[in-house]
Design an enzyme around this catalytic site. Structure first.
Site, PDB file in Angstrom:
ATOM      1  CB  SER A 106       2.162   7.381 -33.042  1.00  0.00           C
ATOM      2  OG  SER A 106       1.810   8.323 -33.250  1.00  0.00           O
ATOM      3  CE1 TYR A 109       4.802   8.271 -37.336  1.00  0.00           C
ATOM      4  CE2 TYR A 109       2.155   8.812 -37.358  1.00  0.00           C
ATOM      5  CZ  TYR A 109       4.019   8.337 -36.387  1.00  0.00           C
ATOM      6  OH  TYR A 109       4.529   8.504 -35.807  1.00  0.00           O
TER       7      TYR A 109
END
Length: 272
Positions: free
Chosen positions: A158, A171
């Site tokens: 990501s 994350y």
């Protein structure tokens, strides 16, 4: 002038077999559909058996072209589940050529010094997003080495692993770890003709977040508009705009690329 023979690139995946973790929803489902449409046999995994069965049925009926989709319930963080997926894949299709590590969770949105940003949340995110990639990629690579034909491993990271954002410490750390893991695996697996690439999606509208970005009347929400302003193209991406490049990366056209990161973010990380 001498006529030089140049081989033409092909994106055909007929006869190949891929595993896609987290393949029942969102980006994972889109990737699985695109691979099946390119002629690739696909094994999709997720934790919920009913979701896996429904998604596999959908792919077989609407997207597969000369290929088949098999759904297997599995937790990407459990070695026993991973071993079972690999074994069933080989039993069904004979070999494994492509591994797509897509399964992931976002965890709680909380700044580091708050009580909500606790050890339990951090461990849960790291276990799924980073440990799961490590375990599945290792198992897949072992199978590919045993087959002696090489293979491809695509790790879905990501842009959160490239830039620091408030409230997403677990994350972001997990996705940065995936990017680093990709470099090491690319280095170690290259001698066996196994290439490893990380893909970093930016803002993408999926069925899982559509209610945040799209209002009931079909218009874009303020959240969408604010997010779009952070991209160079002034819009959010689609599932197809991630699944298409991932499918291409699985072809022989990208056989000389490994250990690197492909950013698919509409210019989110280049400055506006």
């Amino acid at each position: 002038m001498q006529n030089r023979k140049i081989g033409m690139p092909s994106f055909d995946l007929t006869g190949k077999t891929a595993i896609v973790t987290g393949g029942t929803k969102g980006l994972g489902f889109g990737i699985a559909c695109t691979l099946a449409n390119a002629g690739c046999n696909v094994v999709i995994t997720a934790r919920t058996a009913s979701d896996v069965a429904d998604a596999a049925k959908d792919i077989n009926e609407n997207y597969a072209k000369g290929s088949k989709c098999l759904g297997i319930p599995a937790d990407s963080g459990k070695q026993s589940d991973i071993d079972n997926v690999i074994a069933q894949t080989i039993e069904a299709f004979g070999e494994l050529n492509i591994m797509i590590n897509n399964a992931g969770i976002s965890g709680k949105t909380a700044k580091i010094l708050t009580d909500e940003c606790d050890e339990a949340n951090f461990e849960k995110v790291i276990n799924t997003n980073l440990k799961g990639v490590f375990l599945f990629a290792k198992a897949a690579a072992k199978q590919m080495v045993a087959q002696g034909k090489g293979g491809k491993i695509i790790n879905v990271a990501s842009v959160g692993g490239l830039v620091g954002g408030p409230g997403v410490v677990a994350y972001g750390a997990s996705k940065a770890g995936v990017i680093s893991l990709t470099k090491t695996m690319g280095n170690e697996f290259g001698r066996d003709n196994i290439t490893v690439i990380a893909v970093c999606p930016g803002y993408v509208v999926t069925p899982l977040n559509e209610d945040v970005f799209v209002a009931e009347d079909g218009s874009f929400t303020k959240v969408y508009e604010l997010s779009a302003k952070n991209t160079a193209v002034r819009r959010l991406g689609t599932i197809e705009e991630i699944a298409g490049p991932v499918c291409a990366l699985c072809s022989d056209c990208f056989s000389y690329m490994t250990g690197t990161t492909i950013v698919l973010d509409g210019g989110q990380t280049i400055g506006r």
